[in-house]
Design a protein around this motif. Structure first.
Motif, PDB file in Angstrom:
ATOM      1  N   ALA A   1      48.325  16.674   4.065  1.00 47.79           N
ATOM      2  CA  ALA A   1      48.292  17.942   5.425  1.00 47.79           C
ATOM      3  C   ALA A   1      47.510  18.776   5.594  1.00 47.79           C
ATOM      4  CB  ALA A   1      49.539  18.762   4.652  1.00 47.79           C
ATOM      5  N   GLU A   2      45.849  18.554   4.665  1.00 43.62           N
ATOM      6  CA  GLU A   2      44.884  19.255   4.593  1.00 43.62           C
ATOM      7  C   GLU A   2      43.989  18.399   6.323  1.00 43.62           C
ATOM      8  OE1 GLU A   2      43.413  21.203   1.359  1.00 43.62           O
ATOM      9  OE2 GLU A   2      41.354  20.292   1.921  1.00 43.62           O
ATOM     10  N   THR A   3      44.088  17.042   5.425  1.00 48.18           N
ATOM     11  CA  THR A   3      43.508  15.878   6.954  1.00 48.18           C
ATOM     12  C   THR A   3      44.058  16.022   7.837  1.00 48.18           C
ATOM     13  OG1 THR A   3      42.952  14.825   4.803  1.00 48.18           O
ATOM     14  CG2 THR A   3      42.816  13.810   6.890  1.00 48.18           C
ATOM     15  N   GLU A   4      44.766  16.130   8.062  1.00 48.89           N
ATOM     16  CA  GLU A   4      45.724  16.355   9.005  1.00 48.89           C
ATOM     17  C   GLU A   4      44.860  17.628   9.742  1.00 48.89           C
ATOM     18  OE1 GLU A   4      50.155  16.447  10.310  1.00 48.89           O
ATOM     19  OE2 GLU A   4      50.120  14.882   9.236  1.00 48.89           O
ATOM     20  N   GLY A   5      45.505  19.199   9.391  1.00 50.23           N
ATOM     21  CA  GLY A   5      44.394  20.084   9.474  1.00 50.23           C
ATOM     22  C   GLY A   5      43.466  19.887  10.446  1.00 50.23           C
ATOM     23  N   ALA A   6      42.438  18.997   9.483  1.00 47.88           N
ATOM     24  CA  ALA A   6      41.309  19.171   9.739  1.00 47.88           C
ATOM     25  C   ALA A   6      41.178  18.422  10.649  1.00 47.88           C
ATOM     26  CB  ALA A   6      40.122  18.233   8.840  1.00 47.88           C
ATOM     27  N   ILE A   7      41.585  17.686  10.622  1.00 47.32           N
ATOM     28  CA  ILE A   7      41.601  16.466  12.161  1.00 47.32           C
ATOM     29  C   ILE A   7      41.848  17.607  13.332  1.00 47.32           C
ATOM     30  CG2 ILE A   7      42.053  14.265  13.646  1.00 47.32           C
ATOM     31  CD1 ILE A   7      42.505  13.580  10.373  1.00 47.32           C
TER      32      ILE A   7
ATOM     33  N   THR B   1      30.806  21.864  11.453  1.00 45.84           N
ATOM     34  CA  THR B   1      30.550  21.733  10.539  1.00 45.84           C
ATOM     35  C   THR B   1      32.538  21.094  10.399  1.00 45.84           C
ATOM     36  OG1 THR B   1      32.294  23.502  11.141  1.00 45.84           O
ATOM     37  CG2 THR B   1      30.156  23.870  10.528  1.00 45.84           C
ATOM     38  N   VAL B   2      32.874  20.327  11.428  1.00 51.97           N
ATOM     39  CA  VAL B   2      34.129  19.993  11.894  1.00 51.97           C
ATOM     40  C   VAL B   2      34.161  18.193  11.156  1.00 51.97           C
ATOM     41  CG1 VAL B   2      35.435  21.178  13.936  1.00 51.97           C
ATOM     42  CG2 VAL B   2      34.238  19.412  14.340  1.00 51.97           C
ATOM     43  N   PHE B   3      33.246  17.411  10.581  1.00 47.60           N
ATOM     44  CA  PHE B   3      33.395  16.809  10.537  1.00 47.60           C
ATOM     45  C   PHE B   3      33.541  16.339   8.848  1.00 47.60           C
ATOM     46  CE2 PHE B   3      32.399  16.257  14.009  1.00 47.60           C
ATOM     47  CZ  PHE B   3      33.188  14.933  15.439  1.00 47.60           C
ATOM     48  N   SER B   4      34.502  16.621   8.498  1.00 47.48           N
ATOM     49  CA  SER B   4      34.457  17.057   6.543  1.00 47.48           C
ATOM     50  C   SER B   4      34.823  15.580   5.491  1.00 47.48           C
ATOM     51  CB  SER B   4      35.412  18.593   6.003  1.00 47.48           C
ATOM     52  OG  SER B   4      36.971  17.994   6.459  1.00 47.48           O
ATOM     53  N   GLU B   5      34.485  15.615   4.391  1.00 49.15           N
ATOM     54  CA  GLU B   5      34.192  14.342   3.985  1.00 49.15           C
ATOM     55  C   GLU B   5      35.795  14.311   3.407  1.00 49.15           C
ATOM     56  OE1 GLU B   5      32.711  11.702   2.998  1.00 49.15           O
ATOM     57  OE2 GLU B   5      31.545  13.711   3.117  1.00 49.15           O
ATOM     58  N   GLY B   6      36.786  12.372   4.042  1.00 48.27           N
ATOM     59  CA  GLY B   6      37.552  12.525   3.772  1.00 48.27           C
ATOM     60  C   GLY B   6      39.039  13.072   4.986  1.00 48.27           C
ATOM     61  N   SER B   7      38.327  13.824   5.977  1.00 44.36           N
ATOM     62  CA  SER B   7      38.954  13.237   7.115  1.00 44.36           C
ATOM     63  C   SER B   7      38.287  12.439   8.189  1.00 44.36           C
ATOM     64  CB  SER B   7      38.682  15.267   8.404  1.00 44.36           C
ATOM     65  OG  SER B   7      37.220  14.890   8.561  1.00 44.36           O
ATOM     66  N   ASP B   8      38.143  11.435   7.698  1.00 42.93           N
ATOM     67  CA  ASP B   8      38.176   9.773   8.065  1.00 42.93           C
ATOM     68  C   ASP B   8      39.052   9.004   8.165  1.00 42.93           C
ATOM     69  OD1 ASP B   8      38.453  10.012   5.448  1.00 42.93           O
ATOM     70  OD2 ASP B   8      36.987   8.328   5.432  1.00 42.93           O
ATOM     71  N   PHE B   9      40.721   9.287   8.073  1.00 38.64           N
ATOM     72  CA  PHE B   9      41.506   8.753   8.227  1.00 38.64           C
ATOM     73  C   PHE B   9      43.189   9.421   8.495  1.00 38.64           C
ATOM     74  CE2 PHE B   9      42.602  11.293   4.251  1.00 38.64           C
ATOM     75  CZ  PHE B   9      43.605  10.967   3.887  1.00 38.64           C
ATOM     76  N   GLY B  10      43.751   9.027   9.283  1.00 38.18           N
ATOM     77  CA  GLY B  10      44.754   9.337  10.275  1.00 38.18           C
ATOM     78  C   GLY B  10      45.122   9.157  11.457  1.00 38.18           C
ATOM     79  N   GLU B  11      45.481   9.721  12.344  1.00 43.44           N
ATOM     80  CA  GLU B  11      45.224  10.879  13.387  1.00 43.44           C
ATOM     81  C   GLU B  11      43.760  10.717  14.557  1.00 43.44           C
ATOM     82  OE1 GLU B  11      48.132  10.399  16.250  1.00 43.44           O
ATOM     83  OE2 GLU B  11      49.730  10.248  15.094  1.00 43.44           O
ATOM     84  N   THR B  12      42.918   9.903  13.797  1.00 42.64           N
ATOM     85  CA  THR B  12      41.316  10.058  14.734  1.00 42.64           C
ATOM     86  C   THR B  12      40.425   8.808  15.047  1.00 42.64           C
ATOM     87  OG1 THR B  12      39.736  11.120  13.272  1.00 42.64           O
ATOM     88  CG2 THR B  12      40.433   9.697  12.541  1.00 42.64           C
ATOM     89  N   THR B  13      39.992  10.039  16.255  1.00 44.00           N
ATOM     90  CA  THR B  13      39.299   8.171  16.979  1.00 44.00           C
ATOM     91  C   THR B  13      37.701   8.456  15.887  1.00 44.00           C
ATOM     92  OG1 THR B  13      38.818   9.521  18.564  1.00 44.00           O
ATOM     93  CG2 THR B  13      40.564   8.524  18.700  1.00 44.00           C
TER      94      THR B  13
END
Ligand code: HEC
Length: 159
Positions: free
Chosen positions: A29-35, A81-93
């Motif tokens: 959820a955190e990753t999804e939110g960050a993305i 600041t929006v490319f936090s560590e770990g936000s590299d998978f999921g619905e991201t390009t």
């Protein structure tokens, strides 16, 4: 007795699994939110870009140029600041290169921030030719970063 012990162990085990699962879900959820937040920031960036392009073409309100330009300066700072560590998978390009080549990525962010600052200075100056040139530089900073750090659109979710 042995049976009781076994069930106690089984219960303890399922509680552990449950909470481990809960942690994983919280992280997702955190990753999804960050993305989502990152995409919202980029969408705002595009909005100000489009608004300035409109003013440059003669539509829109020239008096608002500095507002959009200053907003772009703020957005360029937030972008760092929006490319936090770990936000590299999921619905991201975003490509893994963002995290694998942090120095190159930092340079792309810096180029964006410098270009946005130039645009703000030119907007304040009021000379539309100078503004047009600075605006071109800003567009180049988007393109350069997207080319190296963002999946090409056609590749998105075709897997
Ligand atoms: C330093 C790198 C970088 C710069 C500079 C940059 N972007 Fe992006 N942009 C990205 C990345 C990476 C993504 C993919 C984000 C994701 O999917 O998580 C993205 C995504 C986007 C998106 C799609 C958002 C969505 O909803 O999927 C738009 C629109 C966008 N950028 C516009 C711009 C514009 C306009 C500029 C220049 C004014 C710009 N970007 C500058 C890296 C950058």
């Amino acid at each position: 007795m042995r049976r009781l012990l076994l069930s106690v162990i089984a219960i303890a085990f399922s509680i552990t699994m449950l909470s481990a699962n809960g942690t994983a879900m919280a992280q997702d959820a955190e990753t999804e939110g960050a993305i989502k937040y990152r995409k919202a920031v980029m969408t705002a960036v595009r909005g100000h870009m489009g608004a300035m392009a409109g003013i440059l073409k003669g539509s829109g309100n020239k008096a608002d140029l500095t507002t959009h330009a200053n907003a772009m300066v703020s957005m360029s700072k937030i972008s760092a600041t929006v490319f936090s560590e770990g936000s590299d998978f999921g619905e991201t390009t975003a490509l893994p290169a963002v995290w694998e080549k942090p120095d190159d990525f930092a340079m792309a962010i810096k180029a964006f921030q410098d270009a946005a600052a130039n645009v703000a200075t030119a907007a304040k100056g009021g000379d539309m030719a100078a503004f047009g040139q600075a605006f071109g530089g800003l567009g180049k900073s988007c393109k350069d970063c997207h080319e190296n750090f963002r999946e090409k659109k056609e590749k998105k979710w075709k897997k």
